[in-house]
Design a protein around this motif. Structure first.
Motif, mmCIF file in Angstrom:
data_model
loop_
_atom_site.group_PDB
_atom_site.id
_atom_site.type_symbol
_atom_site.label_atom_id
_atom_site.label_comp_id
_atom_site.label_asym_id
_atom_site.label_seq_id
_atom_site.Cartn_x
_atom_site.Cartn_y
_atom_site.Cartn_z
ATOM 1 N N GLU A 110 0.832 -1.202 0.000
ATOM 2 C CA GLU A 110 0.000 0.000 0.000
ATOM 3 C C GLU A 110 0.874 1.262 0.000
ATOM 4 N N MET A 111 1.975 1.193 0.765
ATOM 5 C CA MET A 111 2.907 2.312 0.799
ATOM 6 C C MET A 111 3.480 2.578 -0.591
ATOM 7 N N GLN A 112 3.867 1.498 -1.266
ATOM 8 C CA GLN A 112 4.441 1.652 -2.600
ATOM 9 C C GLN A 112 3.442 2.264 -3.589
ATOM 10 N N GLY A 154 2.963 9.768 -5.878
ATOM 11 C CA GLY A 154 3.662 11.015 -5.568
ATOM 12 C C GLY A 154 3.883 11.301 -4.094
ATOM 13 N N VAL A 155 3.386 10.426 -3.227
ATOM 14 C CA VAL A 155 3.614 10.637 -1.799
ATOM 15 C C VAL A 155 5.069 10.315 -1.463
ATOM 16 N N GLU A 156 5.711 11.219 -0.710
ATOM 17 C CA GLU A 156 7.101 10.996 -0.327
ATOM 18 C C GLU A 156 7.182 10.372 1.055
ATOM 19 N N PHE A 157 8.033 9.365 1.185
ATOM 20 C CA PHE A 157 8.200 8.672 2.461
ATOM 21 C C PHE A 157 9.629 8.869 2.967
ATOM 22 N N MET A 158 9.734 9.512 4.135
ATOM 23 C CA MET A 158 11.033 9.788 4.748
ATOM 24 C C MET A 158 11.141 9.009 6.053
ATOM 25 N N VAL A 159 12.292 8.408 6.267
ATOM 26 C CA VAL A 159 12.492 7.598 7.468
ATOM 27 C C VAL A 159 13.707 8.127 8.236
ATOM 28 N N CYS A 160 13.578 8.163 9.545
ATOM 29 C CA CYS A 160 14.619 8.695 10.430
ATOM 30 C C CYS A 160 15.754 7.695 10.620
ATOM 31 N N SER A 206 18.329 2.494 15.907
ATOM 32 C CA SER A 206 17.800 2.045 17.198
ATOM 33 C C SER A 206 17.105 0.695 17.060
ATOM 34 N N GLN A 207 16.499 0.444 15.902
ATOM 35 C CA GLN A 207 15.793 -0.814 15.670
ATOM 36 C C GLN A 207 16.656 -1.824 14.912
ATOM 37 N N ALA A 208 17.926 -1.470 14.697
ATOM 38 C CA ALA A 208 18.866 -2.370 14.013
ATOM 39 C C ALA A 208 18.363 -2.774 12.633
ATOM 40 N N ILE A 209 17.831 -1.815 11.905
ATOM 41 C CA ILE A 209 17.344 -2.081 10.550
ATOM 42 C C ILE A 209 18.355 -1.538 9.538
ATOM 43 N N ASP A 210 18.774 -2.401 8.628
ATOM 44 C CA ASP A 210 19.777 -2.040 7.625
ATOM 45 C C ASP A 210 19.128 -1.164 6.551
ATOM 46 N N GLU A 211 19.734 -0.010 6.303
ATOM 47 C CA GLU A 211 19.176 0.890 5.290
ATOM 48 C C GLU A 211 19.119 0.240 3.905
ATOM 49 N N GLY A 212 20.054 -0.688 3.676
ATOM 50 C CA GLY A 212 20.080 -1.358 2.383
ATOM 51 C C GLY A 212 18.856 -2.218 2.114
ATOM 52 N N ASN A 213 18.124 -2.534 3.170
ATOM 53 C CA ASN A 213 16.921 -3.363 3.011
ATOM 54 C C ASN A 213 15.647 -2.553 2.737
ATOM 55 N N LEU A 214 15.776 -1.240 2.768
ATOM 56 C CA LEU A 214 14.571 -0.415 2.583
ATOM 57 C C LEU A 214 14.107 -0.455 1.134
ATOM 58 N N PRO A 215 12.807 -0.363 0.897
ATOM 59 C CA PRO A 215 12.310 -0.226 -0.475
ATOM 60 C C PRO A 215 12.963 0.992 -1.139
ATOM 61 N N SER A 216 13.137 0.920 -2.444
ATOM 62 C CA SER A 216 13.903 1.962 -3.139
ATOM 63 C C SER A 216 13.238 3.332 -3.095
ATOM 64 N N PHE A 217 11.939 3.360 -2.863
ATOM 65 C CA PHE A 217 11.250 4.665 -2.869
ATOM 66 C C PHE A 217 11.354 5.390 -1.531
ATOM 67 N N ILE A 218 11.965 4.750 -0.538
ATOM 68 C CA ILE A 218 12.113 5.359 0.787
ATOM 69 C C ILE A 218 13.356 6.256 0.819
ATOM 70 N N LYS A 219 13.214 7.431 1.401
ATOM 71 C CA LYS A 219 14.378 8.287 1.614
ATOM 72 C C LYS A 219 14.712 8.316 3.100
ATOM 73 N N VAL A 220 15.997 8.273 3.403
ATOM 74 C CA VAL A 220 16.428 8.315 4.801
ATOM 75 C C VAL A 220 16.909 9.728 5.125
ATOM 76 N N VAL A 221 16.442 10.256 6.252
ATOM 77 C CA VAL A 221 16.901 11.575 6.718
ATOM 78 C C VAL A 221 17.676 11.368 8.021
ATOM 79 N N PRO A 222 18.653 12.247 8.281
ATOM 80 C CA PRO A 222 19.478 12.058 9.489
ATOM 81 C C PRO A 222 18.637 12.059 10.771
ATOM 82 N N ALA A 223 17.659 12.962 10.846
ATOM 83 C CA ALA A 223 16.813 13.036 12.040
ATOM 84 C C ALA A 223 15.395 13.413 11.616
ATOM 85 N N GLY A 224 14.453 12.574 11.966
ATOM 86 C CA GLY A 224 13.065 12.813 11.564
ATOM 87 C C GLY A 224 12.514 14.126 12.087
#
Lengths: 115, 115, 115
Positions: free
Chosen positions: C60-62, C68-74, C80-98
């Protein structure tokens, strides 16, 4: 950039999240580069009750206060929880109504965040 | 000062907190000195269901409506909860989408508060 | 009207509500008539964990990202949750601090909504 951010907390269980959010925020923008205020109302003020087992949280709050974060507590909430204002840590400011403080700060350009 | 404040509620268990927040706010700034709107979406609209046991909350809502507080309810949420718009109290206004209303009010300078 | 709206989510159980809110909002204002961004921090990012059972939510997120909805993740939350950024869907953007992202967007005129 000089961001202004207001954090609203009305549940005691969310204090740790507020502190983590603020710490990460300061680390990101750098100390002195943001004005940060916390407004606590509702059940969140029970952290200040005499029988509160939240000593570690209060220590963390004090550390942030020393870094310039302002902590405002709603007088209505304190009365509702029967918490004596005289027992509050000295760095806490009491406002007559938390909602008014939150509204005014947004008028002054503060971003609102509810962790 | 003439503050404009929008309260967003999407959980039925938070209605009492919303009413308390608004009452304290009006008492603080004085009647007629603030524009106050409540936007309800999501599960919060179950307060309007036929089998709802929320008579006292609806009375409190009506008292605030008489004091000038505007109550807006999301049509999508009503449909999702199978609540007939004809059963709503007369002082309630229905908007096509609660999120649009919340966004528009912020553009108009309303402070956003999520109790 | 070209509304700008930022949705803040910090609890994984609220993703469905966020998606429903956004879908209703787009249906109300029409595709292309709003700028929509989602900022996820705190425990909400567990939706991206390897062992997450949230495949339908990610679909649903995809779909919303394609609209056109942008998804940003902190980044702090991911660590903190030990989640590897490399595993994120390609449409997700990572920001240094939410929190910084949320504050900046409000400065840019985005309405803040916490579902």
């Amino acid at each position: 950039m000089n961001l202004k951010v207001l954090f609203h907390i009305n549940e005691a269980r969310r204090w740790q999240m507020v502190f983590t959010n603020i710490t990460n925020f300061i680390n990101d923008v750098g100390p002195g580069n943001a004005a940060i205020e916390v407004v606590a109302n509702g059940e969140a003020v029970t952290i200040f009750a005499d029988n509160s087992d939240h000593g570690l949280l209060l220590e963390e709050m004090q550390k942030l206060a020393k870094r310039g974060v302002e902590f405002m507590v709603c007088r209505n909430a304190l009365r509702s929880q029967a918490i004596d204002e005289g027992n509050l840590p000295s760095f806490i400011k009491v406002v007559p109504a938390g909602i008014t403080e939150i509204a005014r700060k947004q008028v002054e350009g503060y971003a609102y965040i509810k962790p």
